[in-house]
Motif scaffolding. Structure first.
Motif, PDB file in Angstrom:
ATOM      1  N   ALA A  82      52.869  11.620 -20.084  1.00 43.38           N
ATOM      2  CA  ALA A  82      51.934  12.572 -19.220  1.00 43.38           C
ATOM      3  C   ALA A  82      51.558  14.275 -20.808  1.00 43.38           C
ATOM      4  O   ALA A  82      51.102  14.220 -20.922  1.00 43.38           O
ATOM      5  CB  ALA A  82      51.114  12.624 -18.082  1.00 43.38           C
ATOM      6  N   LEU A  83      52.681  14.604 -19.972  1.00 45.38           N
ATOM      7  CA  LEU A  83      52.989  15.873 -20.440  1.00 45.38           C
ATOM      8  C   LEU A  83      53.635  15.661 -22.105  1.00 45.38           C
ATOM      9  O   LEU A  83      52.871  16.833 -23.119  1.00 45.38           O
ATOM     10  CB  LEU A  83      54.447  17.001 -19.868  1.00 45.38           C
ATOM     11  N   LEU A  84      54.128  14.737 -22.683  1.00 43.45           N
ATOM     12  CA  LEU A  84      53.986  14.778 -23.858  1.00 43.45           C
ATOM     13  C   LEU A  84      52.689  13.839 -25.079  1.00 43.45           C
ATOM     14  O   LEU A  84      52.574  14.794 -25.774  1.00 43.45           O
ATOM     15  CB  LEU A  84      55.088  13.174 -24.765  1.00 43.45           C
ATOM     16  N   LEU A  85      51.648  13.498 -23.722  1.00 39.27           N
ATOM     17  CA  LEU A  85      50.723  13.460 -24.494  1.00 39.27           C
ATOM     18  C   LEU A  85      49.298  14.438 -24.475  1.00 39.27           C
ATOM     19  O   LEU A  85      48.273  14.282 -24.580  1.00 39.27           O
ATOM     20  CB  LEU A  85      49.861  12.125 -24.158  1.00 39.27           C
ATOM     21  N   GLY A  86      50.023  15.039 -24.023  1.00 35.51           N
ATOM     22  CA  GLY A  86      49.017  15.934 -22.844  1.00 35.51           C
ATOM     23  C   GLY A  86      48.138  15.769 -22.238  1.00 35.51           C
ATOM     24  O   GLY A  86      46.880  16.032 -21.950  1.00 35.51           O
ATOM     25  N   LEU A  87      48.146  14.652 -21.353  1.00 38.14           N
ATOM     26  CA  LEU A  87      47.448  14.362 -19.811  1.00 38.14           C
ATOM     27  C   LEU A  87      47.442  15.052 -18.924  1.00 38.14           C
ATOM     28  O   LEU A  87      48.709  15.725 -18.558  1.00 38.14           O
ATOM     29  CB  LEU A  87      46.828  12.996 -20.024  1.00 38.14           C
ATOM     30  N   ASP A  88      47.001  14.497 -17.793  1.00 42.37           N
ATOM     31  CA  ASP A  88      46.987  14.951 -16.549  1.00 42.37           C
ATOM     32  C   ASP A  88      48.574  14.889 -16.008  1.00 42.37           C
ATOM     33  O   ASP A  88      48.537  13.395 -15.999  1.00 42.37           O
ATOM     34  CB  ASP A  88      46.058  14.813 -15.400  1.00 42.37           C
ATOM     35  N   VAL A  89      49.349  15.063 -15.098  1.00 44.96           N
ATOM     36  CA  VAL A  89      50.585  14.835 -14.815  1.00 44.96           C
ATOM     37  C   VAL A  89      50.083  13.300 -14.222  1.00 44.96           C
ATOM     38  O   VAL A  89      50.820  12.430 -14.267  1.00 44.96           O
ATOM     39  CB  VAL A  89      51.728  15.648 -14.672  1.00 44.96           C
ATOM     40  N   SER A  90      49.661  13.668 -13.028  1.00 44.20           N
ATOM     41  CA  SER A  90      48.982  12.878 -11.663  1.00 44.20           C
ATOM     42  C   SER A  90      48.455  11.429 -12.669  1.00 44.20           C
ATOM     43  O   SER A  90      49.006  10.550 -11.365  1.00 44.20           O
ATOM     44  CB  SER A  90      47.554  13.404 -10.485  1.00 44.20           C
ATOM     45  N   LEU A  91      47.695  11.377 -13.482  1.00 42.09           N
ATOM     46  CA  LEU A  91      46.894  10.113 -13.978  1.00 42.09           C
ATOM     47  C   LEU A  91      48.433   9.496 -14.826  1.00 42.09           C
ATOM     48  O   LEU A  91      48.491   8.343 -14.157  1.00 42.09           O
ATOM     49  CB  LEU A  91      46.227  10.563 -15.314  1.00 42.09           C
ATOM     50  N   GLY A  92      49.096  10.297 -15.523  1.00 42.17           N
ATOM     51  CA  GLY A  92      50.219   9.653 -15.881  1.00 42.17           C
ATOM     52  C   GLY A  92      50.981   8.797 -14.633  1.00 42.17           C
ATOM     53  O   GLY A  92      51.711   8.043 -14.287  1.00 42.17           O
ATOM     54  N   ALA A  93      51.693   9.683 -13.561  1.00 37.07           N
ATOM     55  CA  ALA A  93      52.642   9.279 -12.705  1.00 37.07           C
ATOM     56  C   ALA A  93      51.662   7.931 -11.582  1.00 37.07           C
ATOM     57  O   ALA A  93      52.759   6.888 -11.719  1.00 37.07           O
ATOM     58  CB  ALA A  93      52.700  10.292 -11.468  1.00 37.07           C
ATOM     59  N   PHE A  94      50.471   7.897 -11.808  1.00 36.85           N
ATOM     60  CA  PHE A  94      50.065   7.031 -11.040  1.00 36.85           C
ATOM     61  C   PHE A  94      49.507   5.593 -11.902  1.00 36.85           C
ATOM     62  O   PHE A  94      49.635   4.528 -11.185  1.00 36.85           O
ATOM     63  CB  PHE A  94      48.196   7.685 -11.024  1.00 36.85           C
ATOM     64  N   SER A  95      49.407   5.973 -13.230  1.00 37.01           N
ATOM     65  CA  SER A  95      49.994   4.294 -13.445  1.00 37.01           C
ATOM     66  C   SER A  95      51.170   4.083 -14.025  1.00 37.01           C
ATOM     67  O   SER A  95      51.506   2.539 -13.461  1.00 37.01           O
ATOM     68  CB  SER A  95      49.396   4.834 -15.444  1.00 37.01           C
ATOM     69  N   PHE A  96      51.982   5.180 -14.090  1.00 41.46           N
ATOM     70  CA  PHE A  96      53.590   4.181 -13.408  1.00 41.46           C
ATOM     71  C   PHE A  96      53.792   4.196 -12.157  1.00 41.46           C
ATOM     72  O   PHE A  96      55.076   3.052 -11.938  1.00 41.46           O
ATOM     73  CB  PHE A  96      53.968   5.461 -13.758  1.00 41.46           C
ATOM     74  N   LEU A  97      53.515   4.855 -11.047  1.00 40.72           N
ATOM     75  CA  LEU A  97      53.305   3.181  -9.653  1.00 40.72           C
ATOM     76  C   LEU A  97      52.425   2.455  -9.704  1.00 40.72           C
ATOM     77  O   LEU A  97      53.562   1.567  -9.268  1.00 40.72           O
ATOM     78  CB  LEU A  97      52.492   5.165  -8.928  1.00 40.72           C
ATOM     79  N   LEU A  98      51.633   2.008 -10.349  1.00 38.60           N
ATOM     80  CA  LEU A  98      51.406   1.019  -9.937  1.00 38.60           C
ATOM     81  C   LEU A  98      51.860  -0.614 -10.846  1.00 38.60           C
ATOM     82  O   LEU A  98      52.196  -1.004 -10.065  1.00 38.60           O
ATOM     83  CB  LEU A  98      49.495   1.124 -11.357  1.00 38.60           C
ATOM     84  N   LEU A  99      52.193   0.448 -12.249  1.00 38.29           N
ATOM     85  CA  LEU A  99      53.187  -0.605 -12.935  1.00 38.29           C
ATOM     86  C   LEU A  99      54.457  -0.836 -11.577  1.00 38.29           C
ATOM     87  O   LEU A  99      55.267  -1.547 -11.317  1.00 38.29           O
ATOM     88  CB  LEU A  99      53.865   0.143 -13.966  1.00 38.29           C
ATOM     89  N   GLY A 100      55.316   0.043 -11.192  1.00 35.79           N
ATOM     90  CA  GLY A 100      56.481  -0.054 -10.432  1.00 35.79           C
ATOM     91  C   GLY A 100      56.130  -0.675  -9.064  1.00 35.79           C
ATOM     92  O   GLY A 100      56.762  -1.762  -8.784  1.00 35.79           O
ATOM     93  N   ILE A 101      55.071  -0.060  -8.553  1.00 31.05           N
ATOM     94  CA  ILE A 101      54.728  -1.651  -6.709  1.00 31.05           C
ATOM     95  C   ILE A 101      54.616  -3.059  -7.545  1.00 31.05           C
ATOM     96  O   ILE A 101      55.424  -4.170  -7.036  1.00 31.05           O
ATOM     97  CB  ILE A 101      53.582  -1.597  -6.422  1.00 31.05           C
TER      98      ILE A 101
END
Lengths: 227, 258
Positions: free
Chosen positions: B53-72
Motif C-alpha cells: 500500500a505504501l509503495l502504491l500510495g494506497l491506504d495502509v489499512s486497505l493493503g493490510a486488510f487484503s493481506f489479512l484475508l489472504l493470510g486467513i
C-alpha cells in the motif's frame, strides 16, 4: 413403548481408521441403555455419531421430532473461563423460569447461579451439566461416563440421581460407563462395544465370558474397584 | 497549540478509544489458549500488505486488510491440507509475512509500519474507525454466546447445532478488520497487544462473563486513552505508551487476581 432410536450398519471411520464397524441396535422409550467397553473401544465416538456431529456410514434413525440432550465426559477448558452458572445456562438463551425448574429438578439451590463455574465441586458440576442438557426438555439423554465414585450429594449417587430424573421427566437414557455395578443395578439393557458390537443383551444375561472377551484381562480390576 | 492541533488530537483520541474498545472486546473471546497467538500473528501478516500500500500510495489499512484475508485463507487451507496444529501454521505465516514485509516496506516507512504513526490520523480515519469498531462490536456481540460455547467444547457447540467453523470464520474476519484499523494506531508489531492484553487483565479480575467482557472493553479504552495522553505530554511513541499502559493494568490485575 415405541422405538426411539434405530441403528443399522453403522460404521465410523476417522483419519482412515475404522473406529466403529457395522453396529446395529434399537433403543426403546424409557430404557436405560448402558454402553460398556474398554478404553478406545469407540464409546464416545458412538455417542457423537448418534448426535450427528461425526461423519458416519449406515443408518441412524431417530424418532421424528425427538429432542436429544448431551452430557459430555469432560470439559477441561470450562474452569478457565470466568463464567457464572447462570451465564452458562444463558448461553442457551434459557428463560429464568426454566432454569429455576431445572435447578429444582437437579436438587441445587438457586444461589448457585451466581457462583463461578470453576468454583463448583465435581458433584455440583456434574449436576449442572445434566441440568444444562435438560434445558431443551429432551426425551433422551446421551451421557458420556459420569464421574464414578463422586457422591453427588452425600448418599445419592449420580445413578440414583439419574434414575429419579428419568422417572420425573420420562427420559430415555444412553449411558457410557465403566462401572459394572451400575449396569446391574440401573440398566434395562446393555451394549458391549469394542469397535464391533460384542453383546447386546439384558444386564442379567451378561456372562463372565462375554465380559472377559470384552475387556480381556482388565475384567478383574473392574470387579474389584466397584465391588 | 493551534486549533488544528487540537482537532488532530481529538481525532487520535476518538480513533484510539473506539479501536481500543472493540479490539479488547474481540480479545475477550480468545478463551482457548491457542487463540491468543492468532491476533498477534495477524498483525505481522498485515505487514507485507502495508508495504504494498505504501509503495502504491494506497491506504495502509486497505493493503493490510487484503493481506489479512489472504493470510486467513492460507491458514485455513493449510489446516485442511495438513494435520499440523493451528498454532504451528500461524507461526509459519507469522515469520514468513514478517520477512516478506521487511523486504517490501520502503525503509523510510518501516518504522511507521512496525510501530504506527498516529500523527497521520485524520478526521476521515477517526470516523472510519468509529463506524467499523461499532460494526465489529455488533458482529461480535451476535456470535458471543456461540463462541463461548465453542471455546468450552466444540462437540457441545455442535450438538447445539452451532456451525462452529462459520462462527470461527466470522470471528477471524472481525480480527482482521480490527487489526487493519489498529495498525494505524500502534503498528503491526504491537497491534496484537490491543487484542490480548486488556482481556488478560480483565480475566484476572472477573468472576463472570459480564464482568469479564465489560472490564476488557473498559481497560481497552482506558489503555488507549491514557496512552495517547501520555504520548501527548511526554512525546514518547504512542504505540509504546498504549501497550505499556495496558501492561501496567495487567500487572496490577495480578495483584488483585480472583
Amino acid at each position: 413403548m415405541g422405538i426411539i432410536l434405530k441403528v443399522e450398519n453403522l460404521s465410523v471411520e476417522l483419519y482412515g481408521e475404522t473406529i466403529l464397524e457395522n453396529l446395529a441396535f434399537k433403543v426403546e422409550e424409557g430404557e436405560i441403555l448402558t454402553i460398556l467397553g474398554p478404553n478406545g473401544a469407540g464409546k464416545t465416538v458412538l455417542l457423537k455419531a448418534l448426535l450427528g456431529i461425526l461423519p458416519h456410514k449406515g443408518k441412524i434413525e431417530w424418532r421424528q421430532g425427538v429432542k436429544i440432550g448431551y452430557v459430555p465426559q469432560r470439559l477441561p477448558f470450562i474452569k478457565d473461563i470466568p463464567m457464572s452458572v447462570g451465564e452458562f445456562f444463558k448461553l442457551k438463551k434459557t428463560s429464568d423460569k426454566i432454569t429455576r425448574d431445572i435447578l429444582k429438578s437437579i436438587g441445587l439451590a438457586e444461589d448457585i447461579l451466581r457462583k463461578k463455574i470453576g468454583s463448583l465441586s465435581s458433584g455440583q458440576f456434574q449436576r449442572i451439566l445434566v441440568g444444562w442438557a435438560l434445558v431443551s426438555n429432551p426425551q433422551i439423554l446421551l451421557f458420556d461416563e459420569p464421574t464414578t465414585g463422586v457422591d453427588i450429594s452425600g448418599q445419592e449417587s449420580i445413578y440414583e440421581f439419574l434414575e429419579k430424573l428419568k422417572e420425573e421427566r420420562g427420559l430415555t437414557i444412553l449411558l457410557i460407563t465403566h462401572d459394572l455395578s451400575v449396569v446391574y443395578k440401573f440398566a434395562t439393557r446393555c451394549l458391549c462395544l469394542n469397535k464391533k458390537l460384542l453383546c447386546y443383551s439384558l444386564p442379567k444375561e451378561l456372562t463372565p465370558e462375554s465380559l472377559a472377551q470384552l475387556y480381556g484381562g482388565e475384567i478383574k480390576l473392574y470387579e474389584h474397584s466397584h465391588g | 497549540m493551534s486549533i488544528a492541533m487540537d482537532n488532530q488530537f481529538l481525532f487520535i483520541l476518538i480513533a484510539g478509544i473506539f479501536i481500543g474498545g472493540a479490539a479488547a472486546y474481540l480479545g475477550s473471546l480468545m478463551l482457548a489458549k491457542r487463540m491468543a497467538l492468532v491476533g498477534d500473528a495477524l498483525g505481522h501478516v498485515a505487514l507485507p500488505g502495508m508495504g504494498l500500500a505504501l509503495l502504491l500510495g494506497l491506504d495502509v489499512s486497505l493493503g493490510a486488510f487484503s493481506f489479512l484475508l489472504l493470510g486467513i485463507f492460507l491458514i485455513w487451507l493449510f489446516e485442511i491440507k495438513t494435520s499440523l496444529p493451528t498454532e504451528a501454521l500461524v507461526g509459519i505465516a507469522f515469520v514468513a509475512s514478517l520477512a516478506v514485509g521487511f523486504l517490501i516496506v520502503p525503509e523510510p516507512e518501516l518504522l511507521e509500519a512496525l510501530f504506527g504513526d498516529i500523527s497521520k490520523i485524520s478526521f476521515g480515519m477517526a470516523a472510519t474507525s468509529a463506524v467499523f469498531s461499532i460494526l465489529i462490536f455488533l458482529i461480535v456481540k451476535s456470535i458471543y454466546p456461540k463462541m463461548v460455547l465453542a471455546s468450552i467444547s466444540n462437540d457441545l457447540a455442535k450438538s447445539e447445532g452451532i456451525g462452529v467453523k462459520k462462527q470461527n470464520f466470522i470471528y477471524l474476519l472481525s480480527i482482521a478488520l480490527i487489526v487493519a484499523l489498529g495498525i494505524k494506531i500502534v503498528g503491526s508489531l504491537l497491534v496484537g497487544a490491543l487484542v490480548i492484553v486488556p482481556a488478560a487483565a480483565a480475566r484476572n479480575l472477573s468472576r463472570n462473563l459480564k464482568e469479564y467482557y465489560s472490564l476488557s472493553i473498559i481497560l481497552g479504552i482506558l489503555s488507549c486513552f491514557l496512552g495517547i495522553l501520555l504520548f501527548e505530554f511526554t512525546g514518547f511513541s504512542a504505540a509504546a505508551m498504549i501497550i505499556l499502559t495496558s501492561t501496567f493494568f495487567f500487572l496490577v490485575s495480578l495483584i488483585f487476581k480472583r
